[in-house]
Write an enzyme that holds these catalytic residues in place. Structure first.
Site, short mmCIF file in Angstrom:
data_model
loop_
_atom_site.label_atom_id
_atom_site.label_comp_id
_atom_site.label_asym_id
_atom_site.label_seq_id
_atom_site.Cartn_x
_atom_site.Cartn_y
_atom_site.Cartn_z
N CYS A 114 55.89 5.52 3.49
CA CYS A 114 54.70 6.26 3.06
C CYS A 114 53.45 5.93 3.87
O CYS A 114 52.51 6.72 3.91
CB CYS A 114 54.45 6.02 1.58
SG CYS A 114 55.79 6.60 0.51
N HIS A 250 47.11 8.28 0.84
CA HIS A 250 48.49 8.69 0.63
C HIS A 250 48.63 9.21 -0.78
O HIS A 250 48.20 8.56 -1.74
CB HIS A 250 49.42 7.50 0.86
CG HIS A 250 50.81 7.70 0.33
ND1 HIS A 250 51.57 8.81 0.63
CD2 HIS A 250 51.56 6.93 -0.51
CE1 HIS A 250 52.74 8.71 0.02
NE2 HIS A 250 52.75 7.60 -0.68
N ASN A 280 54.89 13.34 -3.91
CA ASN A 280 54.82 12.32 -2.85
C ASN A 280 55.70 12.76 -1.69
O ASN A 280 56.92 12.76 -1.80
CB ASN A 280 55.28 10.98 -3.41
CG ASN A 280 55.20 9.85 -2.41
OD1 ASN A 280 55.07 10.08 -1.21
ND2 ASN A 280 55.33 8.62 -2.88
#
Length: 323
Positions: A114, A250, A280
């Site tokens: 990520c 993020h 996500n």
């Protein structure tokens, strides 16, 4: 006089297929209300059969090039952040290079889950400042739904597919120190790798595997580590959160975004949140969110932006740049 990288354009892409929370509730024991309350996610996008990570990356890259007013042939560096490559090798960036038809140069992948886009940005920026390259595509692209265990409600509700890209140009610069890409802070703590990982791999099981996560522990480490990265960048530059125009984090889930904002006393109106619309998307989420705030007209040339992330490893970081 030194060299300085500037963001010339942004682009993003989400696959056509949308998977809603209500649809997920027919697959696992969950509800739309439960998912939204805990994550802020309303839906996620899923790559079509035969749609590869490189395809997603190319869509995002083309939009970034269009925004920059550049041709693919001008690009001499591609750094692609992804956890879900087309193949074990060669690097998925090579497929992107071939599909775009870029000029002679380098193309390679970076894998930091990520936080991958920030690692890719720091890498490209460093190489360009050395004079090795001049115009780059920095891309985050994922087909993360292909490593999801759809029977695990703790993870399957969290992730989606997508891509985002920026065009970087590095030029000789004797102007202000706070122009263009200013600084980066990236770190890794491999002792925590057992808290967020995929239970498969070429040299371990010979399988692809699925995402496994200890959610509560990841949340605590994310808030702590991301806050520390933000603080490191602010301390290095002598800035405070009040000096930042936009925080583009993020897009993991809204609880983490809210937790970091609270810990760092960041006003809610300065935080770009898009996780509700695409979940996500791992390495793709920061460039997706950046493209959103730019194309919406909210972020304008000259705005100071701080991006931050944490992913498996744990790996985390922050980057500061001016549009």
């Amino acid at each position: 006089m030194g060299r300085r990288s500037f963001i010339r354009g942004t682009g993003s892409y989400l696959p056509e297929r949308v998977l809603t929370n209500d649809e997920l509730s027919e697959m696992v024991e969950t509800t739309d209300a439960w998912i939204q309350e805990r994550t802020g996610i309303k839906k996620r996008h899923v790559a079509a059969d035969g749609e590869l990570t490189s395809d997603i990356a190319v869509h995002a890259a083309r939009r970034a090039l269009e925004a920059a007013g550049m041709q693919a042939s001008e690009i001499d560096l591609i750094v692609l952040a992804t956890t879900t490559p087309d193949q074990t090798f060669p690097a998925t960036a090579t497929a992107v290079q071939a599909k775009l038809g870029t000029g002679p140069g380098a193309a390679f992948d970076v894998q930091a889950v990520c936080s991958g886009f920030l690692f890719a940005l720091a890498t490209a920026d460093s190489l360009m400042k050395q004079g090795l390259f001049h115009k780059a595509l920095v891309i985050g692209a994922e087909t993360f739904t292909r490593i999801i265990d759809w029977s695990d409600r703790g993870t399957c509700v969290l992730f989606g597919d997508g891509g985002g890209a920026i065009v970087l140009e590095c030029v000789e610069w004797d102007g202000a120190d706070d122009a263009g890409v200013i600084t980066h802070h990236v770190r890794t703590d491999g002792t925590k790798s057992n808290l967020l990982y995929v239970d498969g791999g070429v040299s371990s099981t010979g399988t692809i595997g699925h995402v496994r996560m200890e959610g509560n522990k990841v949340f605590k480490h994310a808030v702590t580590n991301i806050s520390a990265a933000i603080e490191a960048v602010l301390t290095e530059t002598g800035l405070t959160s009040a000096d930042i125009d936009w925080f583009v984090p993020h897009q993991a889930n809204k609880r983490i975004l809210d937790g970091v904002a609270k810990k760092m006393s960041i006003p809610e109106e300065k935080v770009v949140i898009t996780v509700s619309e695409h979940a996500n998307t791992s390495a793709a989420s920061i460039p997706l969110a950046l493209d959103h705030v730019v194309r919406s007209g909210r972020a304008k040339p000259g705005d100071l932006i701080l991006s931050e992330a944490m992913g498996g490893g744990f790996s985390w970081g922050a980057s500061l740049f001016r549009l």
